[in-house]
Design a protein around this motif. Structure first.
Motif, PDB file in Angstrom:
ATOM      1  N   SER A  13       0.846  -1.203   0.000  1.00 16.67           N
ATOM      2  CA  SER A  13       0.000   0.000   0.000  1.00 16.67           C
ATOM      3  C   SER A  13       0.870   1.238   0.000  1.00 16.67           C
ATOM      4  CB  SER A  13      -0.911   0.066   1.225  1.00 16.67           C
ATOM      5  OG  SER A  13      -1.597   1.315   1.197  1.00 16.67           O
ATOM      6  N   ARG A  15      -0.161   4.128   0.919  1.00 17.06           N
ATOM      7  CA  ARG A  15      -0.590   5.147   1.894  1.00 17.06           C
ATOM      8  C   ARG A  15      -0.153   4.816   3.313  1.00 17.06           C
ATOM      9  NH1 ARG A  15      -6.941   5.401   3.308  1.00 17.06           N
ATOM     10  NH2 ARG A  15      -7.209   3.192   3.807  1.00 17.06           N
ATOM     11  N   ARG A  17      -1.702   5.656   6.522  1.00 20.16           N
ATOM     12  CA  ARG A  17      -2.730   5.026   7.365  1.00 20.16           C
ATOM     13  C   ARG A  17      -3.347   3.902   6.559  1.00 20.16           C
ATOM     14  NH1 ARG A  17      -3.856   8.588  11.711  1.00 20.16           N
ATOM     15  NH2 ARG A  17      -3.083  10.641  11.202  1.00 20.16           N
ATOM     16  N   SER A  18      -2.821   2.725   6.710  1.00 24.89           N
ATOM     17  CA  SER A  18      -3.161   1.650   5.773  1.00 24.89           C
ATOM     18  C   SER A  18      -3.440   0.340   6.502  1.00 24.89           C
ATOM     19  CB  SER A  18      -1.978   1.459   4.804  1.00 24.89           C
ATOM     20  OG  SER A  18      -1.944   0.153   4.288  1.00 24.89           O
ATOM     21  N   TYR A  19      -4.531  -0.295   6.103  1.00 27.08           N
ATOM     22  CA  TYR A  19      -4.850  -1.615   6.659  1.00 27.08           C
ATOM     23  C   TYR A  19      -3.834  -2.649   6.167  1.00 27.08           C
ATOM     24  CZ  TYR A  19      -9.185   0.752   7.825  1.00 27.08           C
ATOM     25  OH  TYR A  19     -10.096   1.637   8.344  1.00 27.08           O
ATOM     26  N   THR A  20      -3.430  -2.525   4.920  1.00 25.88           N
ATOM     27  CA  THR A  20      -2.459  -3.493   4.372  1.00 25.88           C
ATOM     28  C   THR A  20      -1.136  -3.420   5.131  1.00 25.88           C
ATOM     29  OG1 THR A  20      -3.457  -3.196   2.197  1.00 25.88           O
ATOM     30  CG2 THR A  20      -1.277  -4.215   2.256  1.00 25.88           C
ATOM     31  N   ARG A  21      -0.672  -2.180   5.389  1.00 26.18           N
ATOM     32  CA  ARG A  21       0.575  -2.033   6.166  1.00 26.18           C
ATOM     33  C   ARG A  21       0.401  -2.672   7.540  1.00 26.18           C
ATOM     34  NH1 ARG A  21       2.366   3.475   7.500  1.00 26.18           N
ATOM     35  NH2 ARG A  21       4.436   2.563   7.698  1.00 26.18           N
ATOM     36  N   PRO A  85      -3.467  -3.980  -0.974  1.00 25.57           N
ATOM     37  CA  PRO A  85      -4.878  -3.590  -0.998  1.00 25.57           C
ATOM     38  C   PRO A  85      -5.523  -4.051  -2.301  1.00 25.57           C
ATOM     39  CG  PRO A  85      -3.476  -1.679  -1.477  1.00 25.57           C
ATOM     40  CD  PRO A  85      -2.559  -2.836  -1.184  1.00 25.57           C
ATOM     41  N   THR A  86      -6.849  -4.118  -2.303  1.00 28.14           N
ATOM     42  CA  THR A  86      -7.566  -4.343  -3.566  1.00 28.14           C
ATOM     43  C   THR A  86      -7.656  -3.006  -4.290  1.00 28.14           C
ATOM     44  OG1 THR A  86      -8.927  -6.010  -2.486  1.00 28.14           O
ATOM     45  CG2 THR A  86      -9.701  -5.192  -4.613  1.00 28.14           C
ATOM     46  N   TYR A  87      -7.103  -2.957  -5.487  1.00 23.23           N
ATOM     47  CA  TYR A  87      -7.205  -1.776  -6.354  1.00 23.23           C
ATOM     48  C   TYR A  87      -7.808  -2.239  -7.672  1.00 23.23           C
ATOM     49  CZ  TYR A  87      -4.201   1.589  -3.738  1.00 23.23           C
ATOM     50  OH  TYR A  87      -3.673   2.472  -2.832  1.00 23.23           O
ATOM     51  N   HIS A  88      -8.923  -1.650  -8.053  1.00 23.83           N
ATOM     52  CA  HIS A  88      -9.564  -1.970  -9.333  1.00 23.83           C
ATOM     53  C   HIS A  88      -9.618  -3.487  -9.579  1.00 23.83           C
ATOM     54  CE1 HIS A  88      -9.614   2.219  -9.868  1.00 23.83           C
ATOM     55  NE2 HIS A  88      -8.456   2.397 -10.457  1.00 23.83           N
ATOM     56  N   ASN A  89     -10.180  -4.183  -8.615  1.00 26.81           N
ATOM     57  CA  ASN A  89     -10.374  -5.646  -8.712  1.00 26.81           C
ATOM     58  C   ASN A  89      -9.072  -6.434  -8.841  1.00 26.81           C
ATOM     59  OD1 ASN A  89     -13.048  -5.072  -8.629  1.00 26.81           O
ATOM     60  ND2 ASN A  89     -13.560  -5.837 -10.668  1.00 26.81           N
ATOM     61  N   HIS A 117      -6.134  -6.774   1.448  1.00 19.79           N
ATOM     62  CA  HIS A 117      -7.134  -6.018   2.205  1.00 19.79           C
ATOM     63  C   HIS A 117      -8.130  -5.368   1.249  1.00 19.79           C
ATOM     64  CE1 HIS A 117      -9.220  -3.520   4.964  1.00 19.79           C
ATOM     65  NE2 HIS A 117      -9.086  -2.539   4.084  1.00 19.79           N
ATOM     66  N   GLY A 118      -9.401  -5.457   1.598  1.00 11.97           N
ATOM     67  CA  GLY A 118     -10.454  -4.785   0.820  1.00 11.97           C
ATOM     68  C   GLY A 118     -11.709  -5.630   0.817  1.00 11.97           C
TER      69      GLY A 118
HETATM   70  C1  LIG Z   1      -6.986   3.226  -7.087  1.00  9.98           C
HETATM   71  C2  LIG Z   1      -7.890   2.522  -6.111  1.00  9.98           C
HETATM   72  C3  LIG Z   1      -8.690   1.495  -6.545  1.00  9.98           C
HETATM   73  C4  LIG Z   1      -9.522   0.822  -5.656  1.00  9.98           C
HETATM   74  N1  LIG Z   1     -10.258  -0.221  -6.121  1.00  9.98           N
HETATM   75  C5  LIG Z   1     -11.015  -0.944  -5.245  1.00  9.98           C
HETATM   76  C6  LIG Z   1     -11.742  -2.077  -5.689  1.00  9.98           C
HETATM   77  O1  LIG Z   1     -11.726  -2.441  -6.851  1.00  9.98           O
HETATM   78  N2  LIG Z   1     -12.469  -2.760  -4.779  1.00  9.98           N
HETATM   79  C7  LIG Z   1     -12.510  -2.394  -3.454  1.00  9.98           C
HETATM   80  O2  LIG Z   1     -13.174  -3.074  -2.648  1.00  9.98           O
HETATM   81  N3  LIG Z   1     -11.815  -1.320  -3.008  1.00  9.98           N
HETATM   82  C8  LIG Z   1     -11.079  -0.591  -3.867  1.00  9.98           C
HETATM   83  N4  LIG Z   1     -10.370   0.484  -3.420  1.00  9.98           N
HETATM   84  C9  LIG Z   1     -10.426   0.816  -2.000  1.00  9.98           C
HETATM   85  C10 LIG Z   1      -9.195   0.266  -1.246  1.00  9.98           C
HETATM   86  O3  LIG Z   1      -9.144  -1.139  -1.331  1.00  9.98           O
HETATM   87  C11 LIG Z   1      -9.286   0.704   0.217  1.00  9.98           C
HETATM   88  O4  LIG Z   1      -9.161   2.098   0.275  1.00  9.98           O
HETATM   89  C12 LIG Z   1      -8.240   0.046   1.071  1.00  9.98           C
HETATM   90  O5  LIG Z   1      -8.450   0.419   2.402  1.00  9.98           O
HETATM   91  C13 LIG Z   1      -6.849   0.441   0.667  1.00  9.98           C
HETATM   92  O6  LIG Z   1      -5.946  -0.325   1.428  1.00  9.98           O
HETATM   93  P1  LIG Z   1      -4.942   0.348   2.455  1.00  9.98           P
HETATM   94  O7  LIG Z   1      -5.786   0.816   3.635  1.00  9.98           O
HETATM   95  O8  LIG Z   1      -4.039  -0.731   2.836  1.00  9.98           O
HETATM   96  O9  LIG Z   1      -4.259   1.473   1.774  1.00  9.98           O
HETATM   97  C14 LIG Z   1      -9.568   1.193  -4.294  1.00  9.98           C
HETATM   98  C15 LIG Z   1      -8.751   2.265  -3.860  1.00  9.98           C
HETATM   99  C16 LIG Z   1      -7.925   2.918  -4.745  1.00  9.98           C
HETATM  100  C17 LIG Z   1      -7.032   4.027  -4.247  1.00  9.98           C
END
Ligand SMILES: Cc1cc2nc3c(=O)[nH]c(=O)nc-3n(C[C@H](O)[C@H](O)[C@H](O)COP(=O)(O)O)c2cc1C
Length: 201
Positions: A13, A15, A17-21, A85-89, A117-118
């Motif tokens: 991640s 960021r 403040r991160s759940y993944t971290r 983290p989950t980003y864009h599936n 995480h997500g």
């Molecule tokens: C670019 C981007 C894409 C994301 N895509 C998804 C997604 O597809 N599905 C989902 O459930 N959350 C999505 N999220 C939300 C993140 O999973 C969520 O903010 C998560 O807490 C990020 O993890 P972190 O706290 O470790 O940074 C997305 C966030 C970002 C910034």
């Protein structure tokens, strides 16, 4: 006595403040408690430059300190944990960039634990499983996927949340035990197989 197992954790991640971290650091604490040596490369604290494939061969002289740390850690790794983290599936781009610095030489005959995480979605770890296969790593079967409610409400100044869900905490214990078991046996396997780093093309 056998040397401690060397585990490299990549926290994906960007960021603070991160759940993944928080998840990656918690897993690191459990592995250390169980006797492993852990090098955690946190891609928030150590952002890596975009891969320049021209420099990919320059393992020992890479000009970026973060990349040099990653390559040095990977050269000693008995096992990995990839957390995203989950980003864009899928999983985060910064983690893909970090993985692109590595190769089959780093992963072959090495177990990899996957954490995401997500919304407890498995999308990030599902895609990572394919990537790990591509570099000849061995993903362990147990994986950890969390959602916000698995953590205590507010991250402190450090940016970390506490994991409060008892099922997730228990799963992390099982995940860590499995990773260490695979790592120990695969270290023996590598010794029996000779020197695969050199024999790979
Ligand atoms: C670019 C981007 C894409 C994301 N895509 C998804 C997604 O597809 N599905 C989902 O459930 N959350 C999505 N999220 C939300 C993140 O999973 C969520 O903010 C998560 O807490 C990020 O993890 P972190 O706290 O470790 O940074 C997305 C966030 C970002 C910034």
């Amino acid at each position: 006595m056998a040397a401690p197992l060397e585990i490299v954790i990549l926290s994906g991640s960007p960021r603070r403040r991160s759940y993944t971290r928080s998840l990656a650091h918690h897993i690191g604490d459990v592995l250390r408690r169980d006797g492993a040596r852990v090098e955690l490369i946190d891609l928030h604290e150590t952002p890596l430059p975009s891969l320049d494939p021209e420099l990919r061969g320059a393992r020992n002289i890479h000009p970026d300190a973060g990349v040099a740390t990653l390559l040095r850690a990977a050269a000693a790794a008995d096992a990995y944990v990839l957390a995203s983290p989950t980003y864009h599936n899928s999983y985060a781009g910064v983690l893909k960039n970090a993985l692109d610095y590595l190769s089959i030489h780093d992963f072959r005959y090495r177990p990899v634990g996957l954490a995401g995480h997500g919304g407890r979605s498995t999308q990030a770890v599902d895609h990572l499983r394919q990537v790990v296969r591509g570099v000849l790593g061995v993903s362990i079967p147990t994986q950890v996927c969390t959602q916000e409610s698995d953590y205590a409400g507010k991250a402190g100044e450090s940016g970390f949340y506490d994991i409060v869900d008892s099922d997730i905490r228990e799963r992390i214990e099982r995940f860590a035990q499995e990773l260490l078991l695979f790592a120990e046996h695969m270290r023996d396997l590598r010794a029996a197989a000779g020197s695969p780093r050199q024999s790979l093309r």
